[in-house]
Write an enzyme that holds these catalytic residues in place. Structure first.
Site, mmCIF file in Angstrom:
data_model
loop_
_atom_site.group_PDB
_atom_site.id
_atom_site.type_symbol
_atom_site.label_atom_id
_atom_site.label_comp_id
_atom_site.label_asym_id
_atom_site.label_seq_id
_atom_site.Cartn_x
_atom_site.Cartn_y
_atom_site.Cartn_z
ATOM 1 C CG HIS A 28 -1.818 1.173 1.335
ATOM 2 N ND1 HIS A 28 -3.108 1.162 0.858
ATOM 3 C CD2 HIS A 28 -1.620 2.432 1.826
ATOM 4 C CE1 HIS A 28 -3.663 2.336 1.054
ATOM 5 N NE2 HIS A 28 -2.777 3.128 1.645
ATOM 6 C CD GLU A 29 1.581 3.654 3.665
ATOM 7 O OE1 GLU A 29 1.856 4.713 3.048
ATOM 8 O OE2 GLU A 29 0.527 3.513 4.318
ATOM 9 C CG HIS B 118 0.439 6.189 -0.694
ATOM 10 N ND1 HIS B 118 -0.621 6.665 -1.420
ATOM 11 C CD2 HIS B 118 -0.097 5.588 0.405
ATOM 12 C CE1 HIS B 118 -1.754 6.361 -0.797
ATOM 13 N NE2 HIS B 118 -1.464 5.701 0.306
#
Length: 419
Positions: free
Chosen positions: A18-19, A22
């Protein structure tokens, strides 16, 4: 111990991916990413690479990418400050030393008159012992503040989150949840390749040793031609007939290595909700190939996304109690159950959790990625961003409420499983 390891691996993988979404899109847009963190709280492990500090933190409750400009810059140089300057080979300032200057013998110390570390990148002031000549120094885009020996890279405006186009900011935020869906797809694809994907043919798959099929003499690979003299051509037909005859002997006609065999089988009874059905302990046929596995990955991702959204809809409409939600404790307990069932179940559980994380983060709630995307949508409509302080306050309140919800859900989990 296996559960602990599985929980850490699953949690770490979901948050990492997920990170990472980003981080990759932010770096692609030219945003300075100060930190990439897995977990919260005290640092357990750190290293720095390509401007970014990578950290693993003690508490397994999330992660974050700290982008320049997202939080107020903590270091500010004002007129009257004494600052030590170090220079690179081109003559630009590459380090601004704010204290412990005696440790740097090559420093040029100035009393600051003016400084711009965001747009024009310069600092001007008077050197020690020379109060008449105002000197102006150009600052490198990759200069560092140095405080107590610790270096922090400056963030020119063109490296800050807010300086990027609306599309670049949107992609950087949306990439996190998107990566969770991508991860789920690849896990399910791997599951299809390793375990096989179901095919609707009248062939017996794996038999359980305590099942009626195994005890009756049926074997994996048998092609079912008839059941009770009723022709069958699909696996679904086999299942339908078996379910309709609990504790009743039925005659299988199967083809095995070119021979037709008649084998009587008595399905065992199993209670499913308010219905008693027959089971014989045999799995459906599967195939292990790329195209069916790709289809399986796509369809399972879609079906579980739909299932989770349906559950969220019931929560909103009151058909689903908050007591039915699970936090970290509930997920750990469920993981323990899944681990006992084998690696394939663990893989599917990880895919479901990944989809769930992606969906939850896309909810239009403050402090979540979905909440930020709502602000971007408003910005697109009105043609200018919402006041940063107001947006920050909304996200702060939203974060506080989410933490409160997590505490309530965790307490419910503890009561449900341990008290």
């Amino acid at each position: 111990m296996e559960t602990v390891i599985a929980f850490i691996i699953i949690f770490g993988a979901l948050v990492f991916v997920h990170e990472l979404g980003h981080l990759l899109l932010a770096k692609r847009a030219g945003i300075l990413c100060r930190e990439f963190a897995i977990g919260m709280g005290p640092k357990v492990f750190t290293f720095t690479k390509n401007e970014t500090l990578y950290t693993i933190r003690l508490l397994p409750i999330g992660g974050y990418v700290r982008m320049a400009g997202e939080d107020p810059e903590m270091i500010e140089i004002k007129p009257g400050h004494n600052v030590g300057l170090l220079f690179d080979r081109t003559g630009k300032v590459n380090k601004l030393v704010l204290n412990n200057k005696d440790k740097y013998p090559d420093l040029r110390v100035i009393e600051v008159e003016e400084a711009d570390l965001e747009h024009n990148l310069y600092i001007s002031g008077y050197e020690d012992g020379d109060d008449e000549v105002l000197r102006k120094f150009e600052i490198s885009e990759k200069a560092f503040f140095v405080i107590d020996g610790q270096e922090t890279q400056i963030a020119p405006y063109n490296r800050q989150f807010a300086s990027k186009t609306l599309m670049q900011r949107t992609l950087a935020i949306a990439a996190g949840p998107a990566m969770n869906f991508i991860l789920a797809f690849f896990i399910l694809l791997a599951l299809g390749l390793l375990q096989g994907t179901p095919i609707d043919e009248p062939i017996l798959g794996t038999l359980t040793e305590d099942g009626a099929a195994y005890e009756s003499g049926l074997k994996e690979g048998d092609v079912v031609k008839e059941i009770e003299e009723q022709p069958v051509s699909t696996w679904k037909e086999i299942v339908t007939i078996i379910r309709a005859h609990p504790e009743e002997e039925i005659l299988f006609t199967v083809e095995r290595q070119g021979d037709l065999l008649e084998i009587p089988v008595t399905p065992k009874a199993q209670q499913v909700e308010d219905e008693t059905i027959g089971i014989v302990g045999v799995y459906g046929p599967v195939e292990k190939s790329v195209l069916p596995s790709l289809k399986y990955g796509v369809m399972e991702t879609f079906l579980w996304t739909k299932e989770i959204l349906t559950g969220l809809g019931k929560l909103v409409t009151g058909q689903f109690s908050i007591d039915m939600l699970s936090g970290p404790v509930g997920i750990y307990v469920s993981t323990d159950t899944v681990v006992q069932s084998g690696i394939f179940y663990v893989m599917k559980w990880a895919a479901i959790l990944s989809i769930n994380l992606g969906i939850v983060n896309l909810l239009p709630l403050p402090a979540l990625d979905g909440g930020r995307l709502v602000f971007f949508a408003v910005e697109a409509v009105r043609g200018k961003p919402i006041d940063k302080q107001k947006e920050g306050m909304v996200h702060f309140i939203g974060f506080a409420l989410l933490m409160l919800l997590m505490l309530v859900v965790t307490w419910n989990d503890i009561q449900r499983f341990f008290l």
